[in-house]
Each structure stands twice: as C-alpha cells, then as structure tokens.
Design a protein around this motif. Sequence first.
Motif, short mmCIF file in Angstrom:
data_model
loop_
_atom_site.label_atom_id
_atom_site.label_comp_id
_atom_site.label_asym_id
_atom_site.label_seq_id
_atom_site.Cartn_x
_atom_site.Cartn_y
_atom_site.Cartn_z
N LYS A 122 0.80 -1.21 0.00
CA LYS A 122 0.00 0.00 0.00
C LYS A 122 0.84 1.27 0.00
N GLU A 123 2.03 1.17 0.58
CA GLU A 123 2.79 2.39 0.77
C GLU A 123 4.28 2.07 0.93
N VAL A 157 7.51 3.57 2.70
CA VAL A 157 7.89 4.53 3.73
C VAL A 157 9.38 4.40 4.01
N ARG A 171 -2.26 -3.56 9.47
CA ARG A 171 -1.04 -2.97 8.93
C ARG A 171 0.14 -3.92 9.13
N SER A 218 9.60 2.56 -4.20
CA SER A 218 8.31 3.01 -4.73
C SER A 218 7.77 2.08 -5.83
N VAL A 274 4.90 -0.41 -4.82
CA VAL A 274 3.55 0.02 -4.45
C VAL A 274 2.53 -0.49 -5.47
#
Length: 386
Positions: A114-115, A117, A128, A145, A148
């Motif tokens: 989803k992300e 970080v 999560r 990235s 994702v």
Amino acid sequence: MTEEFNENMILEINEGDKVKGTVQSIEEKHVVLQLDGAKYDGIIPISQLSSLRVENAEDVVKVGDEIEAYVTKIEDNEENGHYILSKRKLDESESFESLQQKFENGETLEAEVKEAVKGGLVVDVGLRGFIPASLISTNYIEDFSGYVGKVLTLKIEELDQEKNRVILNHKVIEAEENKVLKAQRLASLEVGAIVEGEVLRMTNFGAFVDIGDVDGLVHISQITHDHIDKVEDALSVGEKVKVKILSVDPEAERVSLSIKAALPGPFETIDEKFKVGDIVEGEVVRLANFGAFVEIDKGLQGLVHISQISHDHIGNPSEVLEPGQKVKVKILDINKDEKRIGLSIKATEEQTEDFDTSYLSQQSTTDEDAPTLGDVFGDKFKGLNL
C-alpha cells in the motif's frame, strides 16, 4: 400494548459486541451505519475504518455496503444517541487469528503493498503489516516506490498482537524462488554451448559473469588470447560478453566459463594477416635449447629452430637472443590444424663470405689487367718439376 411490543423488539447492544449494519451515509470524518433492530445508528470514525491510513472514507466503503464492527462506546441520548463503532478492531482481531495460524504452520500469504515509507513497505494483511528494507529482496533496492500496488508473497517474521506488530519477509520467498530457478538453469546448461552474459564483479583471479539465474567464473587465463596481468585490463562491470560453457557442477552450483573460447582464435584468421614467405617483425617471448619462440601478432607465436637463428654455428639460442628482443623473421610454414608456425631469422639476413673479396672492388679489371697465376702465387712453384 403496541409500544411494549416495539420495545421488546429492540436489540440490546453493549460495548464490545459485534454488530452488522448498512452504510447509510458517508461524511467527511465518519461513516453512518443503519443497524437493524438497534435503538440508534452506528458511527465509524474514519480512523477506525481500517488499520491502514485512510484519507477519504469513500476509498474504503460506499453507501449500501454491509459492514461488521465492534461497539467501542455507547452514547445514550434519547434525542440523538448513537453507537461508536470500530471496523478496524474487528478486522485486526480476525486477521490476527488467521495470521497466527499461518505463522505457526509456516505458511505463506499474499498481500498488496500500500505504501513505501522510510525503512520499508506497508502492506495490507487485514491490518497494517510492515516489510523492513532488509527483508524486501535478495538484491539491493535503492527505491522502494516500484513495489507500491504489487501483490507479494510473504512469510511472517514476527507477530505481536498486544503491540499490534506484524513483521513480514519477502526476501526469504525470493531466495527460495532463486534457488529453484538456479537449479533449473544449471540443469539446462550444456557444456560447449556459447551464451551471452553480463560481467557482475571482478577479482584478481577472474570475473564472475551472470548468464541468467546463474553466475559463472571466467578465470583470468580464459578472458583473452593475449596475456593480461589484471582482469580490469580487459573487462569492466556491466559489460556484455559471449562466453563458452566449459564445465557445470550442479551439486557445487559451480560453472566454469571462457570468453576467449567464444572468440575466433588467432589461427582462425591468420590467413587474413600472414602468408608463407612474409617477412615480419616479432618479439622473442621464450628461449629453449632447440630454438626461440617469437610472437608475430597477439596470440600467434612461431618457432625459430636453432638452425634458423644464425648463419654462424651457435650452441644455444641464448648466445644471440634474449626474451623481449625485437627481431625480423621470415614465415617458412603455417599449419592451422596443429596451430604451428615455422619461422627463420637467418633467412632475413644476407650470408657473409668466409674469404676477402674486397680487392675486386678496388679497381676495374679487364682481360689484360686480370691477374695471372704467377701474379697470385709468385715463385711458390719454383723447383717443382711440372
């Protein structure tokens, strides 16, 4: 009587109960659920919709969806009462049960990233989940990235319900996949085949070349037909090369490769550069009792037999030659099949006479001026009875 019946039909709902409702409306900060048979509507704050960060409730639910949630608080107000609900807590509780079972059984699971970080990736496993950077891949990844939106196969590394902590591992899955691919690739390699590869890294004894799911070693002696002192003199990391497979050891996962064996040998193209009778310059590379080896081009060495070194008699080539010396040689013979070249140094030099003929050039002679036997031998024949 009717009012008493209606009161009995209202469900008794307490904090901690699991309830089901239909999304009636979506507000900026919360979602309103109509709970069948309940005294009040339910409200899910946006922060309690998911264990993942939610910016917009409409990204998670839509009007008409049926949702289950835990009751976390009851605000009992006759005019405007409602139940505060948490879908997040219910999802986390149910997900932890499923994750715990997979963790104990060593099972894998699939989850969408989803992300990205700092330090890793956030994935949705019903709550999560986090993949630390060190557990993402067997390769070094500079930018996360690109992951994702991808669905990854994962193993659970750590699970702590009290701390709401789920650590996942994709690197171990990738390593297992790589091992299978490597075994399949090793089984498919054919000794003698020529394939394309990429130079991965270099050492003082050779270079490792990636030929697709497998790395092979090109020993320094197998890089070029020329002699080189350092691998860096002939190769660079990232360079594409053609290699010949010399040997494969599946058990040791070891592959030996050769670059020079995949290239045309110097004898294969010798006809394009040299022919018998040519006089060329070469360099003495080695001496032996029977002659000298002279390099006339890269990878092309010929033998000057001791009898072809000098017009004078010599007992050992070292009497007139030394390694590194530049010499002119005549090509006497080329044998491509046996990769042999016969050379001669003395054939490039004029032979000097053993007697003095310098007097012949001191004056021009005619028949009248030509010396007689008497002039040459004087009175050496006096006293002889002829």
